[in-house]
Enzyme design. Sequence first.
Site, PDB file in Angstrom:
ATOM      1  N   SER A  12      11.158  30.326  17.477  1.00  0.00           N
ATOM      2  CA  SER A  12      11.749  30.579  16.156  1.00  0.00           C
ATOM      3  C   SER A  12      12.876  31.604  16.234  1.00  0.00           C
ATOM      4  CB  SER A  12      10.669  31.078  15.187  1.00  0.00           C
ATOM      5  OG  SER A  12      10.058  32.238  15.724  1.00  0.00           O
ATOM      6  N   GLY A  13      13.117  32.157  17.416  1.00  0.00           N
ATOM      7  CA  GLY A  13      14.139  33.195  17.567  1.00  0.00           C
ATOM      8  C   GLY A  13      15.491  32.631  17.970  1.00  0.00           C
ATOM      9  N   ARG A  37       3.874  31.985  15.443  1.00  0.00           N
ATOM     10  CA  ARG A  37       3.051  32.539  14.351  1.00  0.00           C
ATOM     11  C   ARG A  37       3.021  31.591  13.167  1.00  0.00           C
ATOM     12  NH1 ARG A  37       4.771  38.766  13.580  1.00  0.00           N
ATOM     13  NH2 ARG A  37       6.924  38.081  13.783  1.00  0.00           N
ATOM     14  N   ARG A  38       4.010  30.705  13.106  1.00  0.00           N
ATOM     15  CA  ARG A  38       4.060  29.702  12.033  1.00  0.00           C
ATOM     16  C   ARG A  38       4.744  28.462  12.568  1.00  0.00           C
ATOM     17  NH1 ARG A  38       8.050  33.518  11.223  1.00  0.00           N
ATOM     18  NH2 ARG A  38       6.543  34.998  10.452  1.00  0.00           N
ATOM     19  N   LEU A  73      10.174  35.687  23.696  1.00  0.00           N
ATOM     20  CA  LEU A  73       9.540  36.581  22.725  1.00  0.00           C
ATOM     21  C   LEU A  73      10.211  37.942  22.733  1.00  0.00           C
ATOM     22  CD1 LEU A  73       5.706  36.329  23.366  1.00  0.00           C
ATOM     23  CD2 LEU A  73       6.918  35.577  21.294  1.00  0.00           C
ATOM     24  N   GLY A  74      10.170  38.600  21.614  1.00  0.00           N
ATOM     25  CA  GLY A  74      10.643  39.980  21.600  1.00  0.00           C
ATOM     26  C   GLY A  74      10.800  40.462  20.179  1.00  0.00           C
ATOM     27  N   TYR A 125      12.808  51.697  25.536  1.00  0.00           N
ATOM     28  CA  TYR A 125      13.048  50.241  25.451  1.00  0.00           C
ATOM     29  C   TYR A 125      13.244  49.649  26.849  1.00  0.00           C
ATOM     30  CZ  TYR A 125      15.443  45.865  24.214  1.00  0.00           C
ATOM     31  OH  TYR A 125      15.807  44.546  24.110  1.00  0.00           O
ATOM     32  N   LYS A 129      10.761  46.938  28.904  1.00  0.00           N
ATOM     33  CA  LYS A 129      11.290  45.671  29.429  1.00  0.00           C
ATOM     34  C   LYS A 129      11.085  45.595  30.944  1.00  0.00           C
ATOM     35  CE  LYS A 129      13.162  43.427  25.950  1.00  0.00           C
ATOM     36  NZ  LYS A 129      12.499  42.206  25.463  1.00  0.00           N
ATOM     37  N   LEU A 152      23.148  40.172  22.241  1.00  0.00           N
ATOM     38  CA  LEU A 152      23.156  38.719  22.013  1.00  0.00           C
ATOM     39  C   LEU A 152      24.027  38.345  20.823  1.00  0.00           C
ATOM     40  CD1 LEU A 152      19.351  37.940  22.407  1.00  0.00           C
ATOM     41  CD2 LEU A 152      21.189  37.284  23.997  1.00  0.00           C
ATOM     42  N   ARG A 160      21.066  42.715  11.164  1.00  0.00           N
ATOM     43  CA  ARG A 160      20.704  43.871  12.002  1.00  0.00           C
ATOM     44  C   ARG A 160      21.947  44.738  12.147  1.00  0.00           C
ATOM     45  NH1 ARG A 160      17.166  41.238  17.011  1.00  0.00           N
ATOM     46  NH2 ARG A 160      15.510  40.341  15.727  1.00  0.00           N
TER      47      ARG A 160
HETATM   48  N1  LIG Z   1      19.066  41.171  20.180  1.00  0.00           N
HETATM   49  C1  LIG Z   1      19.782  41.451  21.240  1.00  0.00           C
HETATM   50  O1  LIG Z   1      20.990  41.727  21.177  1.00  0.00           O
HETATM   51  C2  LIG Z   1      19.104  41.433  22.590  1.00  0.00           C
HETATM   52  C3  LIG Z   1      19.801  41.922  23.690  1.00  0.00           C
HETATM   53  C4  LIG Z   1      19.206  41.837  24.963  1.00  0.00           C
HETATM   54  C5  LIG Z   1      17.960  41.311  25.108  1.00  0.00           C
HETATM   55  N2  LIG Z   1      17.260  40.870  24.030  1.00  0.00           N
HETATM   56  C6  LIG Z   1      15.948  40.280  24.258  1.00  0.00           C
HETATM   57  O2  LIG Z   1      16.102  38.872  24.335  1.00  0.00           O
HETATM   58  C7  LIG Z   1      14.890  38.233  23.901  1.00  0.00           C
HETATM   59  C8  LIG Z   1      15.226  37.202  22.842  1.00  0.00           C
HETATM   60  O3  LIG Z   1      15.883  37.870  21.783  1.00  0.00           O
HETATM   61  P1  LIG Z   1      16.223  37.137  20.403  1.00  0.00           P
HETATM   62  O4  LIG Z   1      17.256  37.954  19.733  1.00  0.00           O
HETATM   63  O5  LIG Z   1      16.426  35.683  20.651  1.00  0.00           O
HETATM   64  O6  LIG Z   1      14.846  37.358  19.639  1.00  0.00           O
HETATM   65  P2  LIG Z   1      14.545  37.045  18.100  1.00  0.00           P
HETATM   66  O7  LIG Z   1      15.597  36.175  17.509  1.00  0.00           O
HETATM   67  O8  LIG Z   1      14.259  38.334  17.431  1.00  0.00           O
HETATM   68  O9  LIG Z   1      13.205  36.171  18.236  1.00  0.00           O
HETATM   69  C9  LIG Z   1      12.066  36.763  18.759  1.00  0.00           C
HETATM   70  C10 LIG Z   1      10.933  35.776  18.871  1.00  0.00           C
HETATM   71  O10 LIG Z   1       9.738  36.525  19.163  1.00  0.00           O
HETATM   72  C11 LIG Z   1       8.773  36.256  18.146  1.00  0.00           C
HETATM   73  N3  LIG Z   1       8.025  37.444  17.778  1.00  0.00           N
HETATM   74  C12 LIG Z   1       8.510  38.658  17.439  1.00  0.00           C
HETATM   75  N4  LIG Z   1       7.505  39.471  17.099  1.00  0.00           N
HETATM   76  C13 LIG Z   1       6.372  38.748  17.207  1.00  0.00           C
HETATM   77  C14 LIG Z   1       4.999  39.034  16.966  1.00  0.00           C
HETATM   78  N5  LIG Z   1       4.582  40.233  16.539  1.00  0.00           N
HETATM   79  N6  LIG Z   1       4.097  38.063  17.175  1.00  0.00           N
HETATM   80  C15 LIG Z   1       4.492  36.833  17.598  1.00  0.00           C
HETATM   81  N7  LIG Z   1       5.777  36.500  17.838  1.00  0.00           N
HETATM   82  C16 LIG Z   1       6.703  37.454  17.639  1.00  0.00           C
HETATM   83  C17 LIG Z   1       9.570  35.786  16.941  1.00  0.00           C
HETATM   84  O11 LIG Z   1       8.709  35.029  16.106  1.00  0.00           O
HETATM   85  P3  LIG Z   1       8.801  35.124  14.489  1.00  0.00           P
HETATM   86  O12 LIG Z   1       9.934  34.194  14.110  1.00  0.00           O
HETATM   87  O13 LIG Z   1       7.469  34.649  14.050  1.00  0.00           O
HETATM   88  O14 LIG Z   1       9.093  36.564  14.145  1.00  0.00           O
HETATM   89  C18 LIG Z   1      10.674  34.984  17.586  1.00  0.00           C
HETATM   90  O15 LIG Z   1      10.232  33.688  17.887  1.00  0.00           O
HETATM   91  C19 LIG Z   1      13.977  39.348  23.410  1.00  0.00           C
HETATM   92  O16 LIG Z   1      13.072  39.681  24.420  1.00  0.00           O
HETATM   93  C20 LIG Z   1      14.942  40.504  23.177  1.00  0.00           C
HETATM   94  O17 LIG Z   1      14.300  41.749  23.340  1.00  0.00           O
HETATM   95  C21 LIG Z   1      17.822  40.914  22.765  1.00  0.00           C
END
Ligand SMILES: NC(=O)c1ccc[n+]([C@@H]2O[C@H](COP(=O)([O-])OP(=O)(O)OC[C@H]3O[C@@H](n4cnc5c(N)ncnc54)[C@H](OP(=O)(O)O)[C@@H]3O)[C@@H](O)[C@H]2O)c1
Length: 221
Positions: A12-13, A37-38, A73-74, A125, A129, A152, A160
């Site tokens: 879902s992310g 989760r859904r 996940l994250g 953080y 990781k 990303l 955000r």
């Molecule tokens: N954001 C950035 O700029 C960035 C940069 C570098 C690395 N990253 C890493 O790259 C990865 C992917 O990032 P993204 O931005 O694609 O993530 P995202 O869009 O925030 O999606 C995160 C996913 O993890 C699930 N999740 C989060 N909390 C949860 C919980 N408590 N229980 C079950 N599922 C949960 C979410 O499900 P729900 O939809 O149910 O919440 C979603 O499917 C992550 O590990 C992140 O830390 C991110």
Amino acid sequence: MTSRSALLLGASGLVGGHCLDLLLAHSAWSRVVVLGRRRLPREHPKLEQHVVDFDQLSSHAQYFRADDVFCCLGTTIKQAGSEEAFRRVDFGYVTEAAHIAAAEGAEQFGLVSALGADAGSRVFYNRVKGEAEDAVRALPFRSVHILRPSLLLGERKEFRLGERIAEAAAWALGPLMRGSLSRFRPVHSRAVAAVLVRLAGERSSGVKIVESDRIRDLAGV
Ligand SMILES: NC(=O)c1ccc[n+]([C@@H]2O[C@H](COP(=O)([O-])OP(=O)(O)OC[C@H]3O[C@@H](n4cnc5c(N)ncnc54)[C@H](OP(=O)(O)O)[C@@H]3O)[C@@H](O)[C@H]2O)c1
């Protein structure tokens, strides 16, 4: 290549959504299992969805019988509400999923980690990781692919502020981000998913860590 099954966490992310599109479209995978989760509002002949309690992942072990696992996940400390809650997701859920997948015989594990991941870091953080990476690497998978993206890019449902500011700064400084600084340039979530899926398709063995600038190279952006 014989037809393979994929297990995707985080569909879902941002990255996970692209990963799901690619897996469903790819001929190498005939079955794509998504745990979330859904339910996602999505139907596809190859797609199998299960709603699970991430605090009880071991009670869903039967869904982990897959050849290749993709973990996108994250959360963020802000979203999760505390460092402890962040760690429960980014270390706890990730490593428990990896343990179960290894025990169920998965061959490959692909993990989306982050730039700067390092178990020895003083930054919370990055340390979490890095600890998650180390725990996954220690498991007996045929191959482990760890991607370490920088900020990303992509369309998020929620706003955000911190990431938007970082994105604007990165665009402004983009031309200066060359050489060793190029790994700090933002990378599109689609490119991260493309490299994650591509590496699994190659089926090499061993541990491969792909830094952000290399993700861009491999994805051709
Ligand atoms: N954001 C950035 O700029 C960035 C940069 C570098 C690395 N990253 C890493 O790259 C990865 C992917 O990032 P993204 O931005 O694609 O993530 P995202 O869009 O925030 O999606 C995160 C996913 O993890 C699930 N999740 C989060 N909390 C949860 C919980 N408590 N229980 C079950 N599922 C949960 C979410 O499900 P729900 O939809 O149910 O919440 C979603 O499917 C992550 O590990 C992140 O830390 C991110």
